[in-house]
Design an enzyme around this catalytic site. Sequence first.
Site, short mmCIF file in Angstrom:
data_model
loop_
_atom_site.label_atom_id
_atom_site.label_comp_id
_atom_site.label_asym_id
_atom_site.label_seq_id
_atom_site.Cartn_x
_atom_site.Cartn_y
_atom_site.Cartn_z
N ASP A 193 0.82 -1.22 0.00
CA ASP A 193 0.00 0.00 0.00
C ASP A 193 0.85 1.26 0.00
O ASP A 193 0.40 2.31 0.46
CB ASP A 193 -0.93 0.04 1.22
CG ASP A 193 -1.98 -1.06 1.19
OD1 ASP A 193 -2.18 -1.65 0.11
OD2 ASP A 193 -2.59 -1.31 2.23
N CYS A 221 -24.47 -7.25 2.25
CA CYS A 221 -24.03 -5.85 2.38
C CYS A 221 -25.18 -4.97 2.87
O CYS A 221 -26.22 -4.87 2.21
CB CYS A 221 -23.52 -5.33 1.04
SG CYS A 221 -22.94 -3.61 1.13
N CYS A 271 -15.68 -2.64 7.81
CA CYS A 271 -16.80 -3.60 7.79
C CYS A 271 -16.29 -4.90 7.20
O CYS A 271 -15.59 -4.90 6.18
CB CYS A 271 -17.94 -3.04 6.95
SG CYS A 271 -19.36 -4.16 6.76
N CYS A 291 -18.94 -8.77 4.05
CA CYS A 291 -18.79 -9.52 2.80
C CYS A 291 -17.64 -10.51 2.86
O CYS A 291 -17.66 -11.54 2.19
CB CYS A 291 -18.61 -8.56 1.62
SG CYS A 291 -17.12 -7.53 1.67
#
Length: 339
Positions: free
Chosen positions: A131, A195, A238, A241
């Site tokens: 990243d 979701c 979150c 998923c």
Amino acid sequence: MTFRARLGDEIRDAGFVSFGVTRPDAVPEAGARLAAFLDGGHHGQMHWMAERTAWRGDASALWPEARSVVMLAQSYAPDHDPLGDLNRLEHGAISVYAQGRDYHDIVKKGLKRVARWMVAETDCAVKVFVDTAPVMEKPLAQAAGLGWQGKHTNLLSRDFGNWVFLGAIFTTLELEPDAPEEEHCGSCRACLDICPTDAFPAPFQLDARRCISYLTIEHRGPVDEELRGKMGNRIYGCDDCLAVCPWNKFAVAASDLRYHGPHRAPPLDELATLDDAGFRARFSGSPIKRIGRDRMVRNVCYAIGNSQQQRLKPVIQGLIEDRDAAVADAARWAVERLS
């Protein structure tokens, strides 16, 4: 032993669960896919994604001397069901990847160890990325055979599920590339259907503007009122998923116990009263520190407003006059919702 076999041993000793090799130019379609994502405005306030698009869309342009890319996966699989934390309404749900030590530190240390070994063995040149550069890790990882980008757009594998961090070693060394992995999602829609904010306009597509991970981490200012009630007690990221993916039955244990840290589900009342110094002290060494006190407390106010816990109302009433406009707005919304 062949160089490839010895490289694999070194990679596993450095804490990675899998690796694969690809060419820097192995994903020619990446540029067009990125352009479509940006043209649709799906990146929201992540303006940095629209910068250096030539590098993001073509990894070979990032370092023209590179001949191979070694993609590595490190597991951070949880030792609990992350969805269970969504029922602890007086606590904040934090994404599994951020519950412990900052993954940048751990993954980069492992990458540098492998890279040093490669240089010592072959006298090649290397660059490592976690990243830290405009590198599209997930398409490169699929090209290297590590797994495929599922309908939730994250990388997943039949060998280790989807709880992994990705790292890249670009090298001038000529290595035999692996075959790319094919998609194995089939008719499954579990990640799309779970979701809470309908952030997937279609399978394999994400609109970050509706994604709770984006809203709690990247989005500055007030969150759209339509979405606040759907955020539940999620205050940083979150995992819905990811957690629901059936391929996680093959998940392997986290590569480093420091990923299982102290920030699993902190009490909301404790976080609501943090000032800047208290926030920095509490989340020192954590990726959470990057969002700052104001964005965290804003998220906490939304979570308290969704908590149905009247005892938490006095905790945020004092934040209605907060110096940060987004925090003050979130506190007013939460008080009204609890009322």
